[in-house]
Scaffold this motif. Structure first.
Motif, PDB file in Angstrom:
ATOM      1  N   THR A  89     -15.641  57.152  -2.065  1.00 37.21           N
ATOM      2  CA  THR A  89     -16.889  57.221  -2.816  1.00 37.21           C
ATOM      3  C   THR A  89     -17.951  57.822  -1.905  1.00 37.21           C
ATOM      4  N   ASP A 132     -21.813  56.886  -0.111  1.00 42.36           N
ATOM      5  CA  ASP A 132     -22.744  55.787   0.125  1.00 42.36           C
ATOM      6  C   ASP A 132     -24.135  56.161  -0.373  1.00 42.36           C
ATOM      7  N   VAL A 191     -17.285  57.985   2.007  1.00 42.67           N
ATOM      8  CA  VAL A 191     -16.750  56.715   2.496  1.00 42.67           C
ATOM      9  C   VAL A 191     -15.320  56.584   1.967  1.00 42.67           C
ATOM     10  N   SER A 207     -17.594  49.063   4.578  1.00 41.25           N
ATOM     11  CA  SER A 207     -17.904  49.954   3.461  1.00 41.25           C
ATOM     12  C   SER A 207     -18.203  49.207   2.159  1.00 41.25           C
ATOM     13  N   ALA A 261     -21.272  50.294  -0.045  1.00 47.52           N
ATOM     14  CA  ALA A 261     -21.110  51.592  -0.698  1.00 47.52           C
ATOM     15  C   ALA A 261     -20.305  51.459  -1.984  1.00 47.52           C
ATOM     16  N   ALA A 266     -21.587  51.810  -5.870  1.00 43.64           N
ATOM     17  CA  ALA A 266     -21.191  53.141  -6.333  1.00 43.64           C
ATOM     18  C   ALA A 266     -21.032  53.194  -7.844  1.00 43.64           C
TER      19      ALA A 266
END
Length: 309
Positions: A27, A29, A35, A62, A65, A69
């Protein structure tokens, strides 16, 4: 807290008996930077709407994120992408430095190489104990039939292949001179599956050694002290999974651990030597129908082929 008391290590070992595929979830961030994480918790949920899910540890760097997302991509890895899996499973800062990719739905990176890909819009995020469960609605997907998927089972990478019983039934009905019956890859696979099906149960019965522990001990017979990262590469096991296996082996008294170094113990060396003799005996049984000259030539030819891969 769970109402049921389990030994976490032993429970993970039980879970490792269930083979899974290997994916890299990607994805962007909040700053628009790519990421990615390696995950084996991917699964389908629904066909109407078309939903999939995966889960992420709440302690993961992560996590913010993925939690925030709007889109993510699931990259299902092929059998030749072990290094890709290891890269995204590591704690390195720039996991995309050596990864070829393009921007997909919502900018989420899609890897150039894959067995399958699913580009998703985040549909829901659920609490799941020490993990978050992310459900995505699949907007786009693609797959590559020519790529064999990478498999993860019992703490180690594996490949998908036909069950030996399928090979036996095919061998019984095929002609020796037909394509399949003379194809090198087929012959190697049948030989390997037949050999391992005989060897692994004996290792467990006589020495209480799993195939994963066998691969580690077999390497450590000639390298009694070795860095765990190097050992992970030699046995094709992610370092995090190798550390889990090594910790089980340490509890058995087979190895000692110090920082990032594993050392084989006296007990481990003794069992390793007995294991080696058992493996050599199984090899001799397998090769008994051909001469020693043919056996040596077979091994040399295989080494030559491997060197060219």
């Amino acid at each position: 807290m769970s109402q049921t008391e389990f030994d976490p290590k032993d429970f993970r070992r039980a879970l490792s008996q269930f083979p899974t595929g290997v994916t890299v979830i990607t994805t962007l961030d909040a700053d628009g930077k790519p990421v990615g994480v390696t995950a084996s918790s991917f699964n389908s949920v629904s066909m109407d709407p078309v939903l999939v899910l995966w889960s992420i540890d709440k302690s993961a760097h992560s996590l913010p994120a993925f939690e925030q997302a709007k889109h993510f991509a699931v990259n299902v890895l092929g059998q030749d992408q072990v290094s890709t899996s290891n890269n995204f499973a590591s704690r390195g800062e720039d996991k995309f430095a050596n990864a070829a990719y393009t921007a997909g739905l919502g900018g989420a990176p899609v890897l150039d190489n894959y067995a399958a890909q699913f580009e998703c819009k985040t549909w829901a995020v659920y609490e799941g104990g020490d993990h978050l469960i992310l459900v995505g609605e699949v907007i786009n997907y693609r797959y590559n039939d020519s790529v064999e998927p990478l498999v993860f089972a019992r703490g180690s990478y594996a490949i998908s292949s036909q069950h030996p019983e399928m090979n036996s039934s095919q061998a019984a009905t095929s002609q020796e001179d037909d394509f399949v019956g003379s194809y090198l890859l087929y012959l190697l696979r049948v030989a390997y599956q037949g050999f391992s099906a005989q060897l692994y149960p004996k290792l467990k019965q006589h020495h209480d050694i799993t195939p994963e522990e066998w691969r580690i001990l077999a390497r450590m017979i000639s390298s009694p002290e070795i860095n765990t990262q190097e050992l992970a590469e030699r046995v094709m096991q992610p370092e995090v999974a190798l550390n889990q296996t090594i910790s089980w082996m340490a509890e058995k008294g087979l190895v000692d651990l110090s920082a990032n170094t594993a050392r084989i113990t006296t007990k481990g060396a003794e069992i390793g030597e007995k294991m080696k003799q058992l493996a050599l005996a199984e090899e001799a049984r397998l090769l008994a129908s051909i001469s020693s000259e043919q056996s040596d030539q077979l091994k040399q030819n295989l080494k030559t082929l491997i060197a060219k891969l």
